[in-house]
Write a protein that holds these residues in place. Sequence first.
Motif, mmCIF file in Angstrom:
data_model
loop_
_atom_site.group_PDB
_atom_site.id
_atom_site.type_symbol
_atom_site.label_atom_id
_atom_site.label_comp_id
_atom_site.label_asym_id
_atom_site.label_seq_id
_atom_site.Cartn_x
_atom_site.Cartn_y
_atom_site.Cartn_z
ATOM 1 N N LEU A 77 -8.207 1.244 -36.292
ATOM 2 C CA LEU A 77 -9.718 0.935 -36.325
ATOM 3 C C LEU A 77 -10.163 -0.166 -35.479
ATOM 4 N N GLY A 78 -9.063 -1.013 -35.275
ATOM 5 C CA GLY A 78 -9.691 -2.206 -34.511
ATOM 6 C C GLY A 78 -9.246 -3.516 -35.069
ATOM 7 N N ILE A 79 -8.347 -3.420 -36.051
ATOM 8 C CA ILE A 79 -8.155 -4.602 -36.885
ATOM 9 C C ILE A 79 -6.755 -5.046 -36.652
ATOM 10 N N GLY A 80 -6.863 -6.549 -35.867
ATOM 11 C CA GLY A 80 -5.570 -7.086 -35.600
ATOM 12 C C GLY A 80 -5.214 -8.246 -36.449
ATOM 13 N N GLY A 101 2.395 -4.339 -29.601
ATOM 14 C CA GLY A 101 0.954 -4.133 -30.079
ATOM 15 C C GLY A 101 0.005 -3.300 -29.612
ATOM 16 N N ALA A 102 0.035 -2.979 -28.414
ATOM 17 C CA ALA A 102 -0.743 -1.932 -27.742
ATOM 18 C C ALA A 102 -0.681 -0.668 -27.834
ATOM 19 N N LEU A 151 12.205 -18.369 -27.909
ATOM 20 C CA LEU A 151 11.249 -19.084 -27.795
ATOM 21 C C LEU A 151 11.067 -19.966 -29.260
ATOM 22 N N PRO A 152 10.846 -21.312 -29.098
ATOM 23 C CA PRO A 152 10.589 -22.346 -30.027
ATOM 24 C C PRO A 152 9.455 -21.526 -31.253
ATOM 25 N N LEU A 153 9.136 -22.208 -32.418
ATOM 26 C CA LEU A 153 8.563 -21.577 -33.581
ATOM 27 C C LEU A 153 6.894 -21.663 -32.914
ATOM 28 N N GLY A 154 6.497 -22.762 -32.252
ATOM 29 C CA GLY A 154 5.332 -22.649 -32.015
ATOM 30 C C GLY A 154 4.925 -21.619 -31.140
ATOM 31 N N GLN A 155 5.737 -21.424 -30.188
ATOM 32 C CA GLN A 155 5.606 -20.372 -29.047
ATOM 33 C C GLN A 155 5.731 -18.914 -29.692
ATOM 34 N N GLN A 156 6.633 -18.870 -30.770
ATOM 35 C CA GLN A 156 6.518 -17.431 -31.511
ATOM 36 C C GLN A 156 5.389 -17.078 -32.110
ATOM 37 N N ARG A 157 4.699 -18.163 -32.540
ATOM 38 C CA ARG A 157 3.477 -17.952 -33.459
ATOM 39 C C ARG A 157 2.489 -17.511 -32.111
ATOM 40 N N ALA A 158 2.210 -18.318 -30.943
ATOM 41 C CA ALA A 158 1.520 -17.902 -29.846
ATOM 42 C C ALA A 158 1.997 -16.245 -29.367
ATOM 43 N N LEU A 159 3.162 -16.016 -29.448
ATOM 44 C CA LEU A 159 3.547 -14.734 -29.176
ATOM 45 C C LEU A 159 2.712 -13.349 -30.281
ATOM 46 N N GLN A 160 2.857 -14.042 -31.568
ATOM 47 C CA GLN A 160 2.279 -13.096 -32.314
ATOM 48 C C GLN A 160 0.540 -12.737 -31.978
ATOM 49 N N LEU A 161 0.147 -13.820 -31.755
ATOM 50 C CA LEU A 161 -1.289 -13.980 -31.340
ATOM 51 C C LEU A 161 -1.639 -12.848 -30.128
ATOM 52 N N ALA A 162 -0.836 -13.357 -29.115
ATOM 53 C CA ALA A 162 -0.796 -12.572 -27.881
ATOM 54 C C ALA A 162 -0.529 -10.991 -28.058
ATOM 55 N N ARG A 163 0.418 -10.558 -29.214
ATOM 56 C CA ARG A 163 0.595 -9.158 -29.217
ATOM 57 C C ARG A 163 -0.929 -8.400 -30.160
ATOM 58 N N ALA A 164 -1.206 -9.332 -30.750
ATOM 59 C CA ALA A 164 -2.356 -8.815 -31.527
ATOM 60 C C ALA A 164 -3.487 -8.758 -30.560
ATOM 61 N N LEU A 165 -3.756 -9.610 -29.391
ATOM 62 C CA LEU A 165 -4.814 -9.436 -28.608
ATOM 63 C C LEU A 165 -4.591 -8.390 -27.745
ATOM 64 N N CYS A 166 -3.278 -7.956 -27.454
ATOM 65 C CA CYS A 166 -3.006 -6.876 -26.542
ATOM 66 C C CYS A 166 -3.370 -5.572 -26.989
ATOM 67 N N ALA A 167 -3.626 -5.469 -28.360
ATOM 68 C CA ALA A 167 -4.183 -4.373 -28.991
ATOM 69 C C ALA A 167 -5.672 -4.316 -28.838
ATOM 70 N N ARG A 168 -6.290 -5.305 -28.192
ATOM 71 C CA ARG A 168 -7.965 -5.304 -28.001
ATOM 72 C C ARG A 168 -8.557 -5.012 -29.399
ATOM 73 N N PRO A 169 -8.463 -5.986 -30.309
ATOM 74 C CA PRO A 169 -8.965 -5.930 -31.595
ATOM 75 C C PRO A 169 -10.544 -6.067 -31.572
ATOM 76 N N ARG A 170 -11.109 -5.247 -32.508
ATOM 77 C CA ARG A 170 -12.647 -5.878 -32.714
ATOM 78 C C ARG A 170 -12.755 -6.794 -34.003
ATOM 79 N N LEU A 171 -11.589 -6.688 -34.723
ATOM 80 C CA LEU A 171 -11.637 -7.762 -35.968
ATOM 81 C C LEU A 171 -10.224 -8.483 -35.892
#
Length: 261
Positions: A77-80, A101-102, A151-171
């Motif tokens: 439904l668009g929830i990332g 993620g996509a 990936l270092p911890l900070g980059q692993q967190r950024a990777l999660q965000l990239a994965r969520a954004l790849c799904a084109r969330p609306r929320l």
Amino acid sequence: MRLVVDRVSRAFGGVYAVRDVSLTVEPGELRAVIGPNGAGKSTLFALIGGQLAANAGRIEVDGRPVRRLPAHRRARLGIGVVFQAARIFTGMTAAENVMVGAHATTRAGFLAGALRLPAHHRDEREIRSRALACLDRTGLADWADRPAEELPLGQQRALQLARALCARPRLLLLDEPASGLRAGERESLAALIGDLRAEGLTMLLVEHDVGFVMRLADQVTVLDLGRVIASGPPAAIRTDPAVIAAYLGTAPAGRPEGSHP
């Protein structure tokens, strides 16, 4: 996407982690949820994302009830979701992690993938292109073809965000995304979240760092002992007596004296 949480509760063994919590996130708004340790922030996050089931109450997105839907149905439904703990798929590159993620939004479907039909290959090319763009946006372009576990911890967190954004969330739901990050990484994350808000993405940010929240949020909801004790714009929350009491340990309403966030 508009999110409505209405009198939602969740108990564990008779003890309420979240009780009668209500909040609304309007389209394009960044709503933050803050509170001391044990306030119920992460539980509320999991109830909205579908990782936990609510015992009572109503959760809706764009008027559609989702309280009884599993997490993967909510994703469609668009929830990332970006979790507090870095979650990566080992044995896969950073780009492949983001591509995962996509896949919930692909058009070709399972049969096309199983038979390796042309539609599947088109989807894969499109998803990889999206994944590389998301890696670039989160500062990970140089890591695309490296094993994700390197990936270092900070980059692993950024990777999660990239994965969520790849799904084109609306929320987009963010659970303490700044936790454990260095100062420079926090600044980069704050800038990216600010850009996403400017683009009209609806976001719910669960965060322990009050200063981080106050810079970014349009509206703030404060939890303590599983209940909402304040809600409003950041300027009002900063001076709310109930919020000050909860964080400083002087709250008379059911919070032990001397407890701290």
